[in-house]
Design a protein around this motif. Structure first.
Motif, PDB file in Angstrom:
ATOM      1  N   ASP A 101       2.884  -2.420  -8.259  1.00 24.81           N
ATOM      2  CA  ASP A 101       1.483  -1.751  -7.742  1.00 24.81           C
ATOM      3  C   ASP A 101       0.311  -2.165  -8.526  1.00 24.81           C
ATOM      4  O   ASP A 101      -0.838  -2.625  -7.984  1.00 24.81           O
ATOM      5  CB  ASP A 101       1.490  -0.215  -8.007  1.00 24.81           C
ATOM      6  N   MET A 104      -0.091  -5.723  -7.450  1.00 25.48           N
ATOM      7  CA  MET A 104      -0.999  -5.675  -6.053  1.00 25.48           C
ATOM      8  C   MET A 104      -2.276  -5.699  -6.258  1.00 25.48           C
ATOM      9  O   MET A 104      -3.177  -6.245  -5.350  1.00 25.48           O
ATOM     10  CB  MET A 104      -0.236  -4.552  -5.254  1.00 25.48           C
ATOM     11  N   ILE A 105      -2.810  -4.521  -7.209  1.00 28.15           N
ATOM     12  CA  ILE A 105      -4.058  -4.352  -7.154  1.00 28.15           C
ATOM     13  C   ILE A 105      -4.768  -5.345  -7.642  1.00 28.15           C
ATOM     14  O   ILE A 105      -5.927  -5.775  -7.147  1.00 28.15           O
ATOM     15  CB  ILE A 105      -4.456  -3.102  -8.041  1.00 28.15           C
ATOM     16  N   THR A 106      -4.203  -6.272  -8.670  1.00 35.48           N
ATOM     17  CA  THR A 106      -5.005  -7.216  -9.040  1.00 35.48           C
ATOM     18  C   THR A 106      -4.820  -8.665  -8.790  1.00 35.48           C
ATOM     19  O   THR A 106      -5.367  -9.775  -9.156  1.00 35.48           O
ATOM     20  CB  THR A 106      -4.686  -7.368 -10.819  1.00 35.48           C
ATOM     21  N   LYS A 108      -5.619 -10.089  -6.068  1.00 38.30           N
ATOM     22  CA  LYS A 108      -6.800 -10.769  -5.339  1.00 38.30           C
ATOM     23  C   LYS A 108      -8.097  -9.793  -5.641  1.00 38.30           C
ATOM     24  O   LYS A 108      -7.971  -8.571  -5.776  1.00 38.30           O
ATOM     25  CB  LYS A 108      -6.735 -11.198  -3.919  1.00 38.30           C
ATOM     26  N   LYS A 112     -10.648  -3.611  -1.331  1.00 34.20           N
ATOM     27  CA  LYS A 112      -9.450  -3.394  -0.745  1.00 34.20           C
ATOM     28  C   LYS A 112      -9.505  -2.486   0.581  1.00 34.20           C
ATOM     29  O   LYS A 112      -9.895  -1.296   0.327  1.00 34.20           O
ATOM     30  CB  LYS A 112      -8.594  -2.610  -1.973  1.00 34.20           C
ATOM     31  N   TRP A 113      -8.893  -3.010   1.554  1.00 37.97           N
ATOM     32  CA  TRP A 113      -8.789  -2.168   2.801  1.00 37.97           C
ATOM     33  C   TRP A 113      -7.707  -1.155   2.897  1.00 37.97           C
ATOM     34  O   TRP A 113      -6.780  -1.731   2.317  1.00 37.97           O
ATOM     35  CB  TRP A 113      -9.070  -3.101   4.020  1.00 37.97           C
ATOM     36  N   PRO A 114      -7.847  -0.089   3.584  1.00 43.57           N
ATOM     37  CA  PRO A 114      -6.222   0.345   3.928  1.00 43.57           C
ATOM     38  C   PRO A 114      -5.388  -0.329   4.672  1.00 43.57           C
ATOM     39  O   PRO A 114      -5.061   0.173   5.852  1.00 43.57           O
ATOM     40  CB  PRO A 114      -6.735   1.836   4.572  1.00 43.57           C
ATOM     41  N   VAL A 115      -4.716  -1.392   4.213  1.00 40.92           N
ATOM     42  CA  VAL A 115      -3.823  -2.034   4.877  1.00 40.92           C
ATOM     43  C   VAL A 115      -2.464  -1.985   3.603  1.00 40.92           C
ATOM     44  O   VAL A 115      -3.033  -2.232   2.589  1.00 40.92           O
ATOM     45  CB  VAL A 115      -4.079  -3.412   5.306  1.00 40.92           C
ATOM     46  N   ILE A 116      -1.163  -2.325   4.216  1.00 36.58           N
ATOM     47  CA  ILE A 116      -0.174  -2.400   3.345  1.00 36.58           C
ATOM     48  C   ILE A 116       0.213  -3.791   3.042  1.00 36.58           C
ATOM     49  O   ILE A 116       0.654  -4.472   4.224  1.00 36.58           O
ATOM     50  CB  ILE A 116       1.013  -1.490   3.942  1.00 36.58           C
ATOM     51  N   SER A 117      -0.032  -4.398   1.773  1.00 37.51           N
ATOM     52  CA  SER A 117       0.304  -5.779   1.833  1.00 37.51           C
ATOM     53  C   SER A 117       1.471  -5.969   0.943  1.00 37.51           C
ATOM     54  O   SER A 117       1.757  -7.214   0.723  1.00 37.51           O
ATOM     55  CB  SER A 117      -0.990  -6.480   1.207  1.00 37.51           C
TER      56      SER A 117
END
Lengths: 265, 298
Positions: A101, A104-106, A108, A112-117
Motif C-alpha cells: 500500500d 502504491m501511494i508513493t 507516482k 490520486k483518483w478513486p481507481v484501483i491500480s
C-alpha cells in the motif's frame, strides 16, 4: 536546476526574538550535480531544505526550480519534481499500512483518483524493485511497515522516492539515525540510485568523511551562509584536516562541533 | 423489540461509519456530525412532505451532509482554524439552517406520508412481517455501504486517506494537497451521517432539529465498542466492527431504557451513560497500552 537568489529567512521577524537563519544566500545547482552539505547545528542546513521544498516561505529572495519561479508555490506542488528523505526513518512511510500500500501511494506523484491500480502487474513490478534492496522485503509485501527495522524503512523510503521519478532529491541526514552497518547499506543504495536515475541531489550530512567521499560538490554552511563551496578536482583532493583549515581561514575561528569532529575521526 | 435494536443499530451504524472515517482514518475529530445528522433528517422530512420520491430525498440529504462537511473542512483549511472549532462552528450554524429547512419549525411529523419504510413493507407484504422486512432492508443498505467503503479504501485515493491520518508529511511529499483530501474526506463522512439522519427520521416517523444532540458521542462510542469486539488491521474488519459496535451500543441503550428504572434511571440519563462508556473504553485502552509497554520494554 535549482537556483536560489538573495534568499533570507528570519524567524519571528519584527519581534525581539527575531533570528535570521538564512542570510542573503545565493546558490545555483546544475542538473545532475550531487552536492553534499555540511555545517554545525543551527547553521541553517535543514532550513535551506525547507525553503527549497516549500515547507517554509523565505522572508525575502526567490527560489527557482528548472528556471521557473516557485517562491509562491505550496509544498505539495513543488513536491511533484522533488523527493525528500528525512533523518527520522518513520517520516517517509505510513506505519499502519502494508508495504505494498505504501509503495502504491508513493509510486507516482500527484493527485490520486478513486481507481484501483494495485493489481497483479503492479505487485510484480514492486516485487521486482524490492529485490534490488537485497533485504528480503519482496516476500513481506503484505506486512505492515511497523514490522520493518529503521534501516529497512529508510532503504524502502529511498526506493519509493526513486520510483516516483523526481528530478531533485533532498536527503536530510537520512542515515544519521541508523546503526553503522545499515547506514553503509543505505548510503550504497543512495549512490547507486542517484547515478542510475541521474538525480540532482542535495545531501545534508554530519559526517565529514561522507561529505568528502560522496558527491561532486561540497558546501559548508555556517550561521545561515555558505562559506565554503568546492567542486571538481579541488573536491577530489579534499581531506578532513584541509577542510577544517579552510573553515578557520574563512571564519577566523576554530571549527567547534564535537559531533562533526567525532564523526570525522 | 429485538429487531428494533437491530434496525436502530443499523441506521446509526451508517452514522458511525462516517464518524469512523473522520476520527480513525483521517485523524480529524469532526463535530459537524451533531448538525449534519439532523440536517439529513430535516431534508428528508421536507422532501417527503413535498411529495419528492424517497430515493431522491435520500440523495438530497446525502448532498446536504456533504456540503456541511465541505464547510467545516474549508473553515479548517482556509482560516487555519483547529478542526474541533471548525466543526463546532458548522454544527452551531446548522441548527439555524435546519430550522430554516423545516420552514421555521423545530420538528415535522411524517405520519401521513409514504417513507421508504412504507414502500419496503408494501413491497414485501404477505411475504415477511413488516418488522423483519425493514430489518432486512437496512441490513442490505448498511452492507452495501460497508462494501462500497471497503472498495473505496482499496483505491489509490482511499490509500492516500489512510496515509494522511498517519503521516501528513508523506502525503505532501507525494505531491498531494492534504487540504483537498480533507475536504473530500470530511464531506463524504458527513454525507453518510446525513444519510443516517434521513433514515432515522423515516424510521421514527418525525424529524426534529434536536435529533443530533450528542450524536457524535454515540458514534464514537460505537466505534470504540467495535474496537473491543474485533482486533484487526484489515479495512473490511474495521468497517464491520463499527457496524457491530453501533448495534451493541443501541442494545446497551435499550437495556438502560428498559431495565434502568430498577436503579432509578430515566431515559434522560442515557447521554451520561454514553459518555461514561467512552471514558471507560479510553481508560481500558490506556491501561492495556501501559501494561503492553511494560511487558515489552527492553
Amino acid at each position: 536546476m535549482i537556483s536560489l537568489q538573495n534568499l533570507t529567512c528570519t524567524f519571528h521577524a519584527g519581534t525581539p526574538n527575531a533570528k535570521t537563519v538564512i542570510r542573503d544566500l545565493n546558490l545555483t545547482v546544475d542538473a545532475g550535480e550531487f552536492v553534499t552539505i555540511i555545517g554545525s547545528n543551527g547553521a541553517g542546513k535543514t532550513t535551506l531544505f525547507n525553503l527549497i521544498s516549500g515547507n517554509l516561505l523565505p522572508t525575502s529572495g526567490r527560489v527557482f526550480i528548472d528556471g521557473e519561479d516557485v517562491t509562491a508555490h505550496p509544498e505539495y506542488k513543488r513536491a511533484r519534481t522533488m523527493g525528500r528523505i528525512f533523518q527520522d526513518p518513520l517520516a517517509g512511510t505510513a506505519s499502519n499500512m502494508t508495504l505494498e500500500d505504501n509503495m502504491m501511494i508513493t509510486c507516482k506523484k500527484g493527485f490520486k483518483w478513486p481507481v484501483i491500480s494495485l493489481n497483479r502487474k503492479m505487485r510484480a513490478y514492486f516485487c521486482e524493485q524490492l529485490v534490488n534492496l537485497k533485504m528480503g522485503l519482496e516476500s513481506r509485501m503484505k506486512e505492515n511497515i511497523s514490522t520493518l527495522s529503521g534501516g529497512q524503512r529508510q532503504a524502502l523510503t529511498l526506493l519509493m522516492m526513486v520510483l516516483s521519478n523526481p528530478a531533485i532529491a533532498l536527503l536530510d541526514e537520512h542515515t544519521a539515525a541508523l546503526d553503522p552497518r545499515n547506514a553503509a547499506i543505505v548510503m550504497d543504495l543512495t549512490t547507486r540510485f542517484i547515478t542510475e536515475h541521474r538525480l540532482t541531489t542535495l545531501m545534508i550530512t554530519h559526517n565529514m568523511n561522507h561529505a568528502i567521499a560522496y558527491g561532486s560538490r561540497l558546501l559548508m554552511m555556517d550561521a545561515g551562509e555558505i562559506i565554503i563551496d568546492v567542486s571538481g578536482a579541488d573536491k577530489a583532493r579534499l581531506t578532513v584536516p584541509k577542510l577544517l583549515e579552510m573553515f578557520s581561514t574563512v571564519r577566523r575561528k576554530a571549527f567547534e562541533n564535537d559531533e562533526v569532529l567525532l564523526a570525522a575521526g | 423489540m429485538l429487531e428494533g435494536i437491530f434496525v436502530e443499530g443499523l441506521i446509526y451504524a451508517i452514522m458511525a461509519l462516517g464518524v469512523f472515517f473522520t476520527f480513525r482514518i483521517l485523524d480529524f475529530p469532526d463535530l459537524t456530525v451533531d448538525g449534519s445528522f439532523p440536517m439529513g433528517a430535516v431534508i428528508m422530512a421536507t422532501a417527503l412532505s413535498g411529495g419528492i420520491n424517497p430515493l431522491a430525498g435520500l440523495l438530497l440529504a446525502f448532498s446536504g451532509g456533504v456540503l456541511a462537511g465541505f464547510v467545516t473542512a474549508a473553515i479548517h483549511n482556509r482560516l487555519k482554524v483547529p478542526h474541533l472549532l471548525a466543526g463546532i462552528l458548522t454544527m452551531t450554524m446548522l441548527y439555524s439552517v435546519n430550522i430554516r429547512i423545516l420552514g421555521n419549525r423545530a420538528n415535522l411529523p411524517l405520519l401521513r406520508v409514504d417513507t421508504i419504510i412504507t414502500h419496503v413493507s408494501v413491497a414485501t407484504r404477505g411475504l415477511i412481517p413488516a418488522d423483519w422486512a425493514s430489518l432486512l432492508f437496512f441490513a442490505m443498505v448498511v452492507l452495501a455501504i460497508k462494501f462500497a467503503l471497503d472498495l473505496f479504501f482499496h483505491t489509490d485515493m482511499g490509500l492516500v486517506f489512510g496515509a494522511l491520518g498517519n503521516n501528513e508529511q508523506m502525503v505532501k511529499v507525494q505531491g498531494v494537497n492534504p487540504a483537498t483530501l480533507k475536504l473530500i474526506g470530511v464531506g463524504l463522512s458527513n454525507g453518510l451521517v446525513a444519510l443516517s439522519g434521513a433514515f432515522a427520521a423515516q424510521y421514527q416517523g418525525f424529524a426534529d432539529v434536536n435529533l443530533g444532540q450528542g450524536i457524535v458521542v454515540s458514534g464514537l462510542a460505537s466505534v470504540m465498542l467495535g474496537e473491543f469486539i474485533i482486533k484487526s488491521n484489515r479495512i473490511g474488519m474495521l468497517t464491520l466492527r463499527v457496524i457491530l459496535g453501533a448495534i451493541l451500543f443501541k442494545a446497551i441503550m435499550y437495556l438502560g431504557r428498559f431495565y434502568g428504572y430498577y436503579i432509578n434511571m430515566t431515559p434522560n440519563d442515557l447521554k451520561l451513560i454514553a459518555g461514561i462508556l467512552i471514558i471507560a473504553s479510553l481508560a481500558v485502552t490506556n491501561y492495556r497500552r501501559i501494561r503492553g509497554k511494560g511487558g515489552t520494554a527492553a
